[in-house]
Design a protein around this motif. Sequence first.
Motif, PDB file in Angstrom:
ATOM      1  N   SER A   6     -29.381  73.917   3.507  1.00 53.56           N
ATOM      2  CA  SER A   6     -30.340  72.886   3.931  1.00 53.56           C
ATOM      3  C   SER A   6     -29.653  71.550   4.171  1.00 53.56           C
ATOM      4  N   ASN A   7     -28.374  71.436   3.780  1.00 52.88           N
ATOM      5  CA  ASN A   7     -27.631  70.190   4.008  1.00 52.88           C
ATOM      6  C   ASN A   7     -27.211  70.030   5.470  1.00 52.88           C
ATOM      7  N   LEU A   8     -27.250  71.126   6.222  1.00 52.96           N
ATOM      8  CA  LEU A   8     -26.889  71.057   7.634  1.00 52.96           C
ATOM      9  C   LEU A   8     -28.017  70.437   8.444  1.00 52.96           C
ATOM     10  N   SER A   9     -27.669  69.900   9.620  1.00 49.06           N
ATOM     11  CA  SER A   9     -28.679  69.285  10.466  1.00 49.06           C
ATOM     12  C   SER A   9     -29.657  70.330  10.981  1.00 49.06           C
ATOM     13  N   LEU A  10     -30.815  69.868  11.398  1.00 49.68           N
ATOM     14  CA  LEU A  10     -31.847  70.739  11.948  1.00 49.68           C
ATOM     15  C   LEU A  10     -31.303  71.575  13.104  1.00 49.68           C
ATOM     16  N   HIS A  11     -30.582  70.925  14.018  1.00 49.59           N
ATOM     17  CA  HIS A  11     -30.019  71.631  15.166  1.00 49.59           C
ATOM     18  C   HIS A  11     -29.012  72.688  14.721  1.00 49.59           C
ATOM     19  N   THR A  12     -28.143  72.320  13.779  1.00 52.23           N
ATOM     20  CA  THR A  12     -27.106  73.248  13.329  1.00 52.23           C
ATOM     21  C   THR A  12     -27.728  74.472  12.678  1.00 52.23           C
ATOM     22  N   ARG A  13     -28.744  74.264  11.848  1.00 50.24           N
ATOM     23  CA  ARG A  13     -29.418  75.394  11.210  1.00 50.24           C
ATOM     24  C   ARG A  13     -30.025  76.326  12.261  1.00 50.24           C
ATOM     25  N   ALA A  14     -30.669  75.733  13.271  1.00 50.06           N
ATOM     26  CA  ALA A  14     -31.293  76.550  14.314  1.00 50.06           C
ATOM     27  C   ALA A  14     -30.247  77.342  15.093  1.00 50.06           C
ATOM     28  N   ILE A  15     -29.138  76.697  15.418  1.00 49.29           N
ATOM     29  CA  ILE A  15     -28.079  77.364  16.182  1.00 49.29           C
ATOM     30  C   ILE A  15     -27.489  78.523  15.389  1.00 49.29           C
ATOM     31  N   ASN A  23     -25.947  87.958  17.404  1.00 47.39           N
ATOM     32  CA  ASN A  23     -24.567  88.410  17.137  1.00 47.39           C
ATOM     33  C   ASN A  23     -23.551  87.638  17.982  1.00 47.39           C
ATOM     34  N   ILE A  24     -23.687  86.329  17.986  1.00 47.57           N
ATOM     35  CA  ILE A  24     -22.791  85.446  18.733  1.00 47.57           C
ATOM     36  C   ILE A  24     -21.802  84.815  17.754  1.00 47.57           C
ATOM     37  N   PRO A  25     -20.508  84.846  18.049  1.00 50.50           N
ATOM     38  CA  PRO A  25     -19.513  84.248  17.146  1.00 50.50           C
ATOM     39  C   PRO A  25     -19.694  82.732  17.031  1.00 50.50           C
ATOM     40  N   TYR A  26     -19.571  82.237  15.810  1.00 48.71           N
ATOM     41  CA  TYR A  26     -19.645  80.784  15.594  1.00 48.71           C
ATOM     42  C   TYR A  26     -18.763  80.426  14.404  1.00 48.71           C
ATOM     43  N   SER A  27     -18.346  79.179  14.356  1.00 50.51           N
ATOM     44  CA  SER A  27     -17.543  78.717  13.226  1.00 50.51           C
ATOM     45  C   SER A  27     -17.575  77.198  13.188  1.00 50.51           C
ATOM     46  N   PHE A  28     -17.402  76.646  11.998  1.00 41.87           N
ATOM     47  CA  PHE A  28     -17.287  75.200  11.859  1.00 41.87           C
ATOM     48  C   PHE A  28     -15.850  74.789  12.148  1.00 41.87           C
ATOM     49  N   VAL A  29     -15.687  73.706  12.863  1.00 33.52           N
ATOM     50  CA  VAL A  29     -14.350  73.222  13.197  1.00 33.52           C
ATOM     51  C   VAL A  29     -14.116  71.822  12.632  1.00 33.52           C
ATOM     52  N   HIS A  30     -14.935  71.451  11.660  1.00 30.78           N
ATOM     53  CA  HIS A  30     -14.752  70.178  10.967  1.00 30.78           C
ATOM     54  C   HIS A  30     -15.116  70.403   9.511  1.00 30.78           C
ATOM     55  N   LYS A  31     -14.337  69.844   8.612  1.00 32.20           N
ATOM     56  CA  LYS A  31     -14.502  70.099   7.176  1.00 32.20           C
ATOM     57  C   LYS A  31     -15.866  69.677   6.654  1.00 32.20           C
ATOM     58  N   ASP A  32     -16.509  68.701   7.301  1.00 32.51           N
ATOM     59  CA  ASP A  32     -17.815  68.235   6.853  1.00 32.51           C
ATOM     60  C   ASP A  32     -18.973  68.922   7.579  1.00 32.51           C
ATOM     61  N   GLY A  33     -18.645  69.896   8.415  1.00 32.95           N
ATOM     62  CA  GLY A  33     -19.696  70.656   9.082  1.00 32.95           C
ATOM     63  C   GLY A  33     -20.422  69.918  10.186  1.00 32.95           C
ATOM     64  N   ILE A  34     -19.784  68.891  10.747  1.00 33.44           N
ATOM     65  CA  ILE A  34     -20.467  68.121  11.792  1.00 33.44           C
ATOM     66  C   ILE A  34     -20.263  68.713  13.185  1.00 33.44           C
ATOM     67  N   CYS A  35     -19.343  69.657  13.306  1.00 28.84           N
ATOM     68  CA  CYS A  35     -19.063  70.256  14.621  1.00 28.84           C
ATOM     69  C   CYS A  35     -19.064  71.774  14.496  1.00 28.84           C
ATOM     70  N   LEU A  36     -19.925  72.394  15.282  1.00 28.88           N
ATOM     71  CA  LEU A  36     -20.071  73.842  15.262  1.00 28.88           C
ATOM     72  C   LEU A  36     -19.596  74.409  16.590  1.00 28.88           C
ATOM     73  N   PHE A  46     -21.003  71.913  19.365  1.00 33.01           N
ATOM     74  CA  PHE A  46     -22.218  71.185  19.031  1.00 33.01           C
ATOM     75  C   PHE A  46     -21.904  70.206  17.911  1.00 33.01           C
ATOM     76  N   ILE A  47     -22.058  68.925  18.209  1.00 31.72           N
ATOM     77  CA  ILE A  47     -21.743  67.867  17.247  1.00 31.72           C
ATOM     78  C   ILE A  47     -23.054  67.204  16.836  1.00 31.72           C
ATOM     79  N   HIS A  48     -23.402  67.353  15.548  1.00 34.33           N
ATOM     80  CA  HIS A  48     -24.689  66.864  15.048  1.00 34.33           C
ATOM     81  C   HIS A  48     -25.819  67.446  15.913  1.00 34.33           C
ATOM     82  N   HIS A  49     -26.624  66.553  16.531  1.00 35.27           N
ATOM     83  CA  HIS A  49     -27.744  67.026  17.360  1.00 35.27           C
ATOM     84  C   HIS A  49     -27.415  66.993  18.852  1.00 35.27           C
ATOM     85  N   HIS A  50     -26.134  66.791  19.167  1.00 36.70           N
ATOM     86  CA  HIS A  50     -25.753  66.713  20.574  1.00 36.70           C
ATOM     87  C   HIS A  50     -25.469  68.107  21.123  1.00 36.70           C
TER      88      HIS A  50
END
Length: 287
Positions: A6-15, A23-36, A46-50
């Motif tokens: 729940s600490n992730l942004s609304l957009h990130t959770r939805a994505i 079944n789409i590959p995804y990964s975080f590319v920033h230690k604070d989880g701001i970029c997916l 995807f950076i925050h809600h952008h």
Amino acid sequence: MEPISSNLSLHTRAIITVCKTLNIPYSFVHKDGICLKVTIGKPYFFIHHHPAFDSVDISKICKDKDLSYSILTADCDPEFIPMWRAYLDPDVKDEHKMWVKFKNMDEIITDIEKYFKYPVIVKPNKGSLGLNVKKCENGEEIKSALGVIFEKTPDYDYLSVVQEFLDVASEYRVIVFRKKILLAYKKDISNATFEGNLSPLHWSNSKAVIVTDVNLIASFQPIVDYVFEKLSANYLAFDIALDKVGKLWLIELNSSPGFSHFATDNGEDLIENIYEYIFSELLRIKT
């Protein structure tokens, strides 16, 4: 399916939810989880809600009201664009002085009164969330509104936009991917209280109400089609106003719409539906 923090942004959770579903590959590319990073043939970041569906120039055009209006009216004068004029801060930095047309506030007000009737709307060119947007009934109120916009604070904007006042009955947010309307909701202020911010969803107790009227949704389509032909964008949010005589107006465009208010009133499922449609389209095109 593992729970999503729940600490992730609304957009990130939805994505993430949609990536797991499709079944789409995804990964975080920033230690604070701001970029997916999402990989559908190519990487999308995807950076925050952008969102990551358009080039940087589309984002810059949408943030610049004067530029977006200018592009949309370059070859013709669509009736859904309100009359506007942009005014540069007379005290702008030296490197921009060559563009200054009006030397002081009085000259700006004289020009405004030449083209507009009162009241008018005065807003920052690159502002958002209704910050420093004012309805002005006379020259003194314009001078005050411009003074706030041109004040050298963190919210400073070197350009202001003056727009004709519209007698608005309702305002809508319309979410579109490649000309297809995915969601439309009304910014409902019928039981809300104005607290100084003209932006409808910033009124106290305002609500985001989903539009189900197919005829109303269809009435947005000509505006959507026109804008997408002019900008060659993929994903945009439209702020569209319906005035009290039934005419639609394009207020502005947004390339990275937020959904926090909408989710509070309607939950997160429809946001996931938006990403599921878009990702499914990208998968279909990839194959």
